[in-house]
Design a protein around this motif. Structure first.
Motif, PDB file in Angstrom:
ATOM      1  N   ASP A  43       0.829  -1.210   0.000  1.00 44.18           N
ATOM      2  CA  ASP A  43       0.000   0.000   0.000  1.00 44.18           C
ATOM      3  C   ASP A  43       0.859   1.255   0.000  1.00 44.18           C
ATOM      4  OD1 ASP A  43      -2.724  -1.281   0.337  1.00 44.18           O
ATOM      5  OD2 ASP A  43      -1.666  -2.083   2.090  1.00 44.18           O
ATOM      6  N   VAL A  44       1.994   1.208   0.681  1.00 42.14           N
ATOM      7  CA  VAL A  44       2.909   2.352   0.728  1.00 42.14           C
ATOM      8  C   VAL A  44       3.527   2.588  -0.656  1.00 42.14           C
ATOM      9  CG1 VAL A  44       5.076   3.213   1.704  1.00 42.14           C
ATOM     10  CG2 VAL A  44       3.367   2.133   3.194  1.00 42.14           C
ATOM     11  N   THR A  60      10.577   8.192  -1.102  1.00 41.31           N
ATOM     12  CA  THR A  60       9.655   9.300  -0.843  1.00 41.31           C
ATOM     13  C   THR A  60       8.844   9.054   0.422  1.00 41.31           C
ATOM     14  OG1 THR A  60       9.510   9.751  -3.212  1.00 41.31           O
ATOM     15  CG2 THR A  60       7.747  10.632  -1.829  1.00 41.31           C
ATOM     16  N   ALA A  61       8.356   7.848   0.584  1.00 48.56           N
ATOM     17  CA  ALA A  61       7.563   7.509   1.773  1.00 48.56           C
ATOM     18  C   ALA A  61       8.407   7.590   3.045  1.00 48.56           C
ATOM     19  CB  ALA A  61       6.958   6.117   1.617  1.00 48.56           C
ATOM     20  N   SER A  97       0.342   5.722   3.985  1.00 48.61           N
ATOM     21  CA  SER A  97       1.656   6.224   4.399  1.00 48.61           C
ATOM     22  C   SER A  97       2.317   5.191   5.315  1.00 48.61           C
ATOM     23  CB  SER A  97       1.497   7.541   5.152  1.00 48.61           C
ATOM     24  OG  SER A  97       0.843   7.309   6.391  1.00 48.61           O
ATOM     25  N   ARG A 145       8.299   7.617 -11.121  1.00 53.59           N
ATOM     26  CA  ARG A 145       9.131   7.505  -9.926  1.00 53.59           C
ATOM     27  C   ARG A 145       9.090   6.088  -9.337  1.00 53.59           C
ATOM     28  NH1 ARG A 145       5.344  10.052  -7.946  1.00 53.59           N
ATOM     29  NH2 ARG A 145       5.688   9.444  -5.807  1.00 53.59           N
ATOM     30  N   GLU A 198       1.218   4.127  -2.960  1.00 55.65           N
ATOM     31  CA  GLU A 198       0.804   5.425  -2.414  1.00 55.65           C
ATOM     32  C   GLU A 198      -0.670   5.490  -2.013  1.00 55.65           C
ATOM     33  OE1 GLU A 198       2.192   8.172  -5.432  1.00 55.65           O
ATOM     34  OE2 GLU A 198       4.227   8.148  -4.604  1.00 55.65           O
ATOM     35  N   SER A 199      -1.202   4.367  -1.548  1.00 57.33           N
ATOM     36  CA  SER A 199      -2.560   4.369  -1.007  1.00 57.33           C
ATOM     37  C   SER A 199      -2.545   4.411   0.521  1.00 57.33           C
ATOM     38  CB  SER A 199      -3.358   3.155  -1.508  1.00 57.33           C
ATOM     39  OG  SER A 199      -2.744   1.953  -1.101  1.00 57.33           O
ATOM     40  N   ARG A 208       9.645   5.217  -4.884  1.00 50.83           N
ATOM     41  CA  ARG A 208       8.413   5.231  -4.101  1.00 50.83           C
ATOM     42  C   ARG A 208       8.700   5.060  -2.604  1.00 50.83           C
ATOM     43  NH1 ARG A 208       3.265   5.109  -6.682  1.00 50.83           N
ATOM     44  NH2 ARG A 208       3.649   5.956  -8.747  1.00 50.83           N
ATOM     45  N   ASN A 241      13.899  -0.226  -5.242  1.00 47.21           N
ATOM     46  CA  ASN A 241      13.309   0.737  -4.319  1.00 47.21           C
ATOM     47  C   ASN A 241      14.093   0.784  -3.022  1.00 47.21           C
ATOM     48  OD1 ASN A 241      10.535   2.329  -4.491  1.00 47.21           O
ATOM     49  ND2 ASN A 241      10.522   0.698  -6.022  1.00 47.21           N
TER      50      ASN A 241
END
Length: 168
Positions: free
Chosen positions: A62-63, A115-116, A69, A108, A66-67, A112, A141
């Protein structure tokens, strides 16, 4: 600001997950704030930290899409608390296998996780990322997020070949 380490090797069975879980527990025991991120769809670091990978509401999947954090998806498992540990776990399960395909077409896609992690970097002293035994989109990643890489390996020819590929 968190020190982020990726634990990676293309070869399976060399101790990546064991290193991640034990290092997380050891750092926690000396008072460090630790987040352990499981990027392996097998979810062994998740299970090894006391999280039932089949019962997670939110995961690293989910992270990455991007659904959710990291703050929403990571938690300190009750089994760890009972054992006197307090490191947080961002867990993985089989659902993460689908992320490989879904990430390919996204912008990106290699950044991902980075960024998180930027959103929670001040909350942790260390972030340990357990990678799958491949040079996949998931491992990329992890590598793009890390300040350093820990490469567990066995003293044998095929392990050295895997290390050579990883470095390249």
């Amino acid at each position: 600001m968190a020190h982020i380490f990726c634990i990676a090797n293309q070869k399976g069975g060399v101790g990546k997950t064991t290193t991640a879980v034990n290092l997380a527990a050891g750092l926690d025991k000396i008072g460090q704030r630790v987040l352990m991120v499981d990027l392996d769809p097998q979810g062994n670091a998740t299970m090894g930290s006391g999280v039932d990978k089949r019962a997670m509401a939110l995961s690293v999947y989910d992270v990455l899409l991007e659904s959710a954090s990291i703050a929403e998806a990571a938690s300190v498992p009750d089994k760890l608390k009972d054992a006197g540990c307090a490191y947080a776990v961002l867990g993985a399960n089989r659902e993460l296998s689908g992320a490989e395909i879904e990430l390919v077409s996204l912008e990106r896609r290699n950044e991902r996780l980075k960024t998180a992690l930027q959103a929670v970097a001040a909350d942790y002293d260390f972030v340990l990322i357990d990678c799958p035994p491949s040079l996949s989109m998931l491992t990329l990643n992890g590598l793009c997020s890390a300040h350093g890489v820990i490469v567990p390996m066995q003293c044998e020819y095929f392990a050295l070949e895997g290390l050579t590929d990883l470095v390249n």
